[in-house]
Design an enzyme around this catalytic site. Sequence first.
Site, PDB file in Angstrom:
ATOM      1  N   SER A 100       0.709  -1.361  -0.137  1.00 12.83           N
ATOM      2  CA  SER A 100       0.085   0.077   0.006  1.00 12.83           C
ATOM      3  C   SER A 100       0.847   1.250   0.083  1.00 12.83           C
ATOM      4  O   SER A 100       1.602   1.345  -0.927  1.00 12.83           O
ATOM      5  CB  SER A 100      -0.942  -0.097   1.215  1.00 12.83           C
ATOM      6  OG  SER A 100      -2.312   0.700   1.076  1.00 12.83           O
ATOM      7  N   ASP A 121      -9.453  -6.313  -4.482  1.00 13.88           N
ATOM      8  CA  ASP A 121      -9.149  -4.948  -3.686  1.00 13.88           C
ATOM      9  C   ASP A 121     -10.156  -3.910  -4.228  1.00 13.88           C
ATOM     10  O   ASP A 121     -10.406  -3.492  -5.147  1.00 13.88           O
ATOM     11  CB  ASP A 121      -7.714  -4.649  -4.178  1.00 13.88           C
ATOM     12  CG  ASP A 121      -7.165  -3.733  -3.348  1.00 13.88           C
ATOM     13  OD1 ASP A 121      -7.634  -2.727  -2.675  1.00 13.88           O
ATOM     14  OD2 ASP A 121      -5.708  -3.679  -3.205  1.00 13.88           O
ATOM     15  N   HIS A 163      -7.458  -5.946  -0.011  1.00 14.34           N
ATOM     16  CA  HIS A 163      -6.322  -5.056  -0.084  1.00 14.34           C
ATOM     17  C   HIS A 163      -5.319  -5.414   1.078  1.00 14.34           C
ATOM     18  O   HIS A 163      -3.871  -5.341   0.741  1.00 14.34           O
ATOM     19  CB  HIS A 163      -6.698  -3.294   0.191  1.00 14.34           C
ATOM     20  CG  HIS A 163      -5.843  -2.506   0.224  1.00 14.34           C
ATOM     21  ND1 HIS A 163      -5.174  -2.061  -0.950  1.00 14.34           N
ATOM     22  CD2 HIS A 163      -5.242  -1.505   1.289  1.00 14.34           C
ATOM     23  CE1 HIS A 163      -4.043  -1.232  -0.641  1.00 14.34           C
ATOM     24  NE2 HIS A 163      -4.189  -0.923   0.645  1.00 14.34           N
TER      25      HIS A 163
END
Length: 337
Positions: free
Chosen positions: A148, A278, A306
């Site tokens: 991320s 995601d 995610h």
Amino acid sequence: MDLDVVNMFVIAGGTLALPILAFVASFLLWPSALIRIYYWYWRRTLGMQVRYVRHEDYQFCYSFRGRPGHKPSILMLHGFSAHKDMWLSMVKFLPKNLHLVCVDMPGHEGTTRSSLDDLSIDGQVKRIHQFVECLKLNKKPFHLVGTSMGGHVAGVYAAHYPSDVCSLSLVCPAGLQYSTDNKFVQRLKELQESAAVEKIPLIPTTPKEMSEMLQLCSYVRFKVPQQILQGLVDVRIPHNTFYRKLFLEIVSEKSRYSLHQNMDKIKVPTQIIWGKQDQVLDVSGADMLAKSIANSQVELLENCGHSVVMERPRKTAKLLVDFLASVHSTDNSKKLD
């Protein structure tokens, strides 16, 4: 994120060896304390040691296991509002002969938080480089992993400091420019336009908002007890002002697409891992990266959102180990030619 905490009841009740009454009292009265005990326990069980290192007046906090050897060291960069312990669920499945280093990103957990710090992606890249030099981690090239926001930083780091990195794993990284926005990004833009920074979905302030964030970040629908949701919120609330400042910085014009602007400069072998479901960062980003990074491979995970490291720790660890083995064996073959 905080998804790995949801299994803590089995761990705490079955293996922590705490008296049952103490456990129940902690669960009901001090859930945030129980969460801290959970992380302490897992670090200890997995052999991860916590250390601090300073660059001038700036302190970095990190955990590590093992020592540098003939295999590349592995540096792991966590995501937004997380901390070094988010990797523990994956560390459990990594070989103990690997040298692992998990650092708290700038302003997170035990790493210095300063109002003067540059929290842009470039600023964070420079801080991580300072950390690397403090540990002399780049004495020989290391493998860099980021997820991320941490993946955003990792990708730009590999572009800016190519001699430091021998290979790269990007796990659903931020920082890419999509042709169309998904629902989550559309909502963020609406919040930015209305200046409603108190309502950022990734910065929960109530147990209900925490539950919604977990559902946003995970494909698996966990049933998390109210007390644990409250504990997760209690742990985060003192840091929410910082999280808002950081969030606004990394989605600013200066930082939002830094990985996109630098991805063609990444020359090391690169592994791209993404959850197909995601909802935060669209999985089409994997193909975007693969087309720009010549020496890359893509791994898409079914039934995964995610929070890849939390939802699929065993699979992610295996993919990482297999990737390192393939890159390492290729390097050895080249040396023999």
